[in-house]
Design a protein around this motif. Structure first.
Motif, PDB file in Angstrom:
ATOM      1  N   LEU A  83       0.814  -1.209   0.000  1.00 10.35           N
ATOM      2  CA  LEU A  83       0.000   0.000   0.000  1.00 10.35           C
ATOM      3  C   LEU A  83       0.851   1.264   0.000  1.00 10.35           C
ATOM      4  CD1 LEU A  83      -2.744  -1.055   2.599  1.00 10.35           C
ATOM      5  CD2 LEU A  83      -2.745  -1.368   0.112  1.00 10.35           C
ATOM      6  N   VAL A  84       2.065   1.164   0.519  1.00 14.53           N
ATOM      7  CA  VAL A  84       2.973   2.319   0.521  1.00 14.53           C
ATOM      8  C   VAL A  84       4.121   2.123  -0.464  1.00 14.53           C
ATOM      9  CG1 VAL A  84       2.425   3.045   2.868  1.00 14.53           C
ATOM     10  CG2 VAL A  84       4.228   1.368   2.504  1.00 14.53           C
ATOM     11  N   GLY A  85       4.103   0.986  -1.186  1.00 14.71           N
ATOM     12  CA  GLY A  85       5.144   0.734  -2.175  1.00 14.71           C
ATOM     13  C   GLY A  85       5.297   1.830  -3.206  1.00 14.71           C
ATOM     14  N   PRO A  86       4.179   2.389  -3.746  1.00 18.75           N
ATOM     15  CA  PRO A  86       4.319   3.480  -4.728  1.00 18.75           C
ATOM     16  C   PRO A  86       5.068   4.687  -4.176  1.00 18.75           C
ATOM     17  CG  PRO A  86       2.097   2.577  -4.791  1.00 18.75           C
ATOM     18  CD  PRO A  86       2.772   1.952  -3.609  1.00 18.75           C
ATOM     19  N   VAL A  87       4.927   4.934  -2.870  1.00 14.75           N
ATOM     20  CA  VAL A  87       5.657   6.043  -2.246  1.00 14.75           C
ATOM     21  C   VAL A  87       7.138   5.691  -2.149  1.00 14.75           C
ATOM     22  CG1 VAL A  87       5.841   7.517  -0.211  1.00 14.75           C
ATOM     23  CG2 VAL A  87       3.597   6.658  -0.928  1.00 14.75           C
ATOM     24  N   ALA A  88       7.424   4.457  -1.734  1.00  9.73           N
ATOM     25  CA  ALA A  88       8.813   4.025  -1.576  1.00  9.73           C
ATOM     26  C   ALA A  88       9.569   4.006  -2.903  1.00  9.73           C
ATOM     27  CB  ALA A  88       8.853   2.636  -0.928  1.00  9.73           C
ATOM     28  N   ALA A  89       8.836   3.889  -4.015  1.00 10.57           N
ATOM     29  CA  ALA A  89       9.475   3.785  -5.330  1.00 10.57           C
ATOM     30  C   ALA A  89       9.624   5.126  -6.034  1.00 10.57           C
ATOM     31  CB  ALA A  89       8.668   2.828  -6.216  1.00 10.57           C
ATOM     32  N   LEU A  90       9.293   6.218  -5.366  1.00 13.63           N
ATOM     33  CA  LEU A  90       9.346   7.538  -6.005  1.00 13.63           C
ATOM     34  C   LEU A  90      10.711   7.831  -6.619  1.00 13.63           C
ATOM     35  CD1 LEU A  90       7.298   9.769  -3.554  1.00 13.63           C
ATOM     36  CD2 LEU A  90       7.006   9.692  -6.028  1.00 13.63           C
ATOM     37  N   GLY A  91      11.768   7.553  -5.871  1.00 16.28           N
ATOM     38  CA  GLY A  91      13.109   7.822  -6.381  1.00 16.28           C
ATOM     39  C   GLY A  91      13.446   7.000  -7.609  1.00 16.28           C
ATOM     40  N   LEU A  92      12.897   5.785  -7.691  1.00 12.51           N
ATOM     41  CA  LEU A  92      13.143   4.928  -8.847  1.00 12.51           C
ATOM     42  C   LEU A  92      12.468   5.497 -10.094  1.00 12.51           C
ATOM     43  CD1 LEU A  92      12.547   1.575  -6.963  1.00 12.51           C
ATOM     44  CD2 LEU A  92      14.755   2.481  -7.703  1.00 12.51           C
ATOM     45  N   TYR A  93      11.253   6.053  -9.929  1.00 14.16           N
ATOM     46  CA  TYR A  93      10.597   6.709 -11.060  1.00 14.16           C
ATOM     47  C   TYR A  93      11.479   7.847 -11.577  1.00 14.16           C
ATOM     48  CZ  TYR A  93       6.481   4.674  -8.673  1.00 14.16           C
ATOM     49  OH  TYR A  93       5.598   3.851  -8.031  1.00 14.16           O
ATOM     50  N   GLU A  94      12.034   8.616 -10.640  1.00 13.37           N
ATOM     51  CA  GLU A  94      12.851   9.766 -11.025  1.00 13.37           C
ATOM     52  C   GLU A  94      14.114   9.328 -11.758  1.00 13.37           C
ATOM     53  OE1 GLU A  94      14.104  13.817 -11.293  1.00 13.37           O
ATOM     54  OE2 GLU A  94      12.197  12.765 -11.147  1.00 13.37           O
ATOM     55  N   MET A  95      14.723   8.226 -11.325  1.00  8.49           N
ATOM     56  CA  MET A  95      15.918   7.723 -11.996  1.00  8.49           C
ATOM     57  C   MET A  95      15.602   7.308 -13.430  1.00  8.49           C
ATOM     58  SD  MET A  95      17.502   5.564  -8.781  1.00  8.49           S
ATOM     59  CE  MET A  95      19.035   5.049  -9.554  1.00  8.49           C
ATOM     60  N   SER A  96      14.473   6.621 -13.620  1.00  9.56           N
ATOM     61  CA  SER A  96      14.065   6.227 -14.974  1.00  9.56           C
ATOM     62  C   SER A  96      13.738   7.446 -15.823  1.00  9.56           C
ATOM     63  CB  SER A  96      12.849   5.293 -14.909  1.00  9.56           C
ATOM     64  OG  SER A  96      13.209   4.016 -14.447  1.00  9.56           O
ATOM     65  N   ARG A  97      13.108   8.443 -15.217  1.00 12.61           N
ATOM     66  CA  ARG A  97      12.770   9.663 -15.950  1.00 12.61           C
ATOM     67  C   ARG A  97      14.034  10.367 -16.440  1.00 12.61           C
ATOM     68  NH1 ARG A  97      11.508  15.288 -15.440  1.00 12.61           N
ATOM     69  NH2 ARG A  97      12.724  15.391 -13.521  1.00 12.61           N
ATOM     70  N   LYS A  98      15.031  10.450 -15.583  1.00 11.62           N
ATOM     71  CA  LYS A  98      16.279  11.117 -15.975  1.00 11.62           C
ATOM     72  C   LYS A  98      16.993  10.326 -17.074  1.00 11.62           C
ATOM     73  CE  LYS A  98      17.456  13.796 -11.848  1.00 11.62           C
ATOM     74  NZ  LYS A  98      17.653  15.044 -12.602  1.00 11.62           N
ATOM     75  N   ARG A  99      17.014   9.016 -16.956  1.00 20.28           N
ATOM     76  CA  ARG A  99      17.669   8.205 -17.987  1.00 20.28           C
ATOM     77  C   ARG A  99      16.965   8.369 -19.317  1.00 20.28           C
ATOM     78  NH1 ARG A  99      17.526   2.086 -19.536  1.00 20.28           N
ATOM     79  NH2 ARG A  99      19.400   1.997 -20.823  1.00 20.28           N
ATOM     80  N   GLU A 100      15.628   8.412 -19.292  1.00 24.14           N
ATOM     81  CA  GLU A 100      14.844   8.595 -20.509  1.00 24.14           C
ATOM     82  C   GLU A 100      15.181   9.921 -21.189  1.00 24.14           C
ATOM     83  OE1 GLU A 100      10.484   9.812 -20.550  1.00 24.14           O
ATOM     84  OE2 GLU A 100      10.356   7.637 -20.759  1.00 24.14           O
ATOM     85  N   ARG A 101      15.444  10.953 -20.389  1.00 22.13           N
ATOM     86  CA  ARG A 101      15.746  12.283 -20.916  1.00 22.13           C
ATOM     87  C   ARG A 101      17.219  12.443 -21.265  1.00 22.13           C
ATOM     88  NH1 ARG A 101      11.956  16.330 -18.789  1.00 22.13           N
ATOM     89  NH2 ARG A 101      13.680  17.728 -18.339  1.00 22.13           N
TER      90      ARG A 101
END
Length: 285
Positions: free
Chosen positions: A103-121
């Protein structure tokens, strides 16, 4: 000019104004951003899920030393929850606490989303990028949604304890072995399992619909919490079968991640986090 310490009244006034500024940014984060129109969403297929997992694994391979370093925090958090439950004679809350991690996994993964976003850019991204979320212009909105998820987690744990009290309610102290014997060897224990799993399933569906794309959307665009959550619900509604399959994949991988001694989360969390970013890209136009 030499700087001096202000008097207590001016310091207090500055502190109050700063607090109002933070509160104001949180309220602005709840809104719908500059464009209240929900983004268009695409139709997802099972092939999209496989591709998102493949791309997530590719990101994980690029960031492997960084994510392993950061994601060691997840099994530590899980172990801490287990110790608190066992030492506090709350063995009945051990499973709700660990299963509620989803239930809190999406919050814990916030930094991982950001890492993928930066790599994509095409931007440089290492383990420090994990904390760049704190500098996001939409941090107020992200914080509001994170608090909502934490509240949902706390409500789930409370519901699980109420179900336990209504069905089993063993006299403390209770050892894990005694608890397991009562759960699987009594009628009350089986009623608790059925009720607990049913209520837990409802909580999982709620969080899945709310968060399948909401956090990545907040990181990526100038939208508010309401727009992000409604877009996520729209994705879930228009792709109910595919999103349900994604939820099953997440549940199975998180369950496997608890083995052994929750160390599997070091690999499972970055895979799911990076894959969620790519699933967002496939889901939202």
């Amino acid at each position: 000019m030499t700087k001096t310490i202000g008097n207590p009244l001016s310091w207090a006034a500055d502190a109050v104004m700063g607090a109002f500024g933070v509160f104001g940014s949180l309220l602005r984060g709840v809104g719908a951003g500059d464009d209240a129109t929900l983004p268009q969403v695409r139709t997802l297929t099972r092939a999209d899920l496989r591709e998102a997992l493949r791309q997530g694994a590719a990101d994980m391979g690029v960031f492997r030393s960084d994510v392993v370093f950061v994601c060691l925090l997840y099994p530590v958090m899980g172990a801490a929850l287990a110790v608190v439950a066992l030492q506090g004679n709350l063995v009945q809350l051990l499973f709700p606490l660990l299963s509620g991690f989803a239930l809190v996994g999406p919050v814990a993964a916030l930094g991982l989303y950001e890492m993928s976003r930066k790599r994509e850019r095409g931007e440089e991204a290492g383990w420090a990028a994990y904390f760049d979320v704190l500098r996001s212009p939409r941090f107020g909105a992200i914080l509001v949604l994170a608090i909502v998820h934490i509240v949902i987690f706390m409500v789930w744990v409370t519901c699980a304890n109420v179900i336990y009290a209504a069905t089993l309610a063993l006299e403390p102290p209770v050892t894990p072995a005694e608890f397991a014997a009562a759960v699987f060897g009594t009628t009350g224990g089986w009623v608790m399992i059925v009720l607990g799993c049913g209520v837990g399933f409802l909580f999982a569906c709620l969080v899945l619909a709310m968060s399948v794309v909401s956090f990545p959307l907040l990181l990526d665009r100038d939208v508010g919490v309401v727009t992000a959550v409604l877009t996520s619900v729209k994705v879930a509604r228009e792709n109910s079968g595919t999103v349900a399959a994604w939820g099953l994949i997440v549940a199975v991988l998180l369950a496997l991640g608890t083995l052994p001694f929750m160390l599997g989360l070091v690999l499972v969390m970055p895979l799911l986090g990076h894959a969620t970013w790519h699933l967002y890209r496939k889901a939202v136009v």
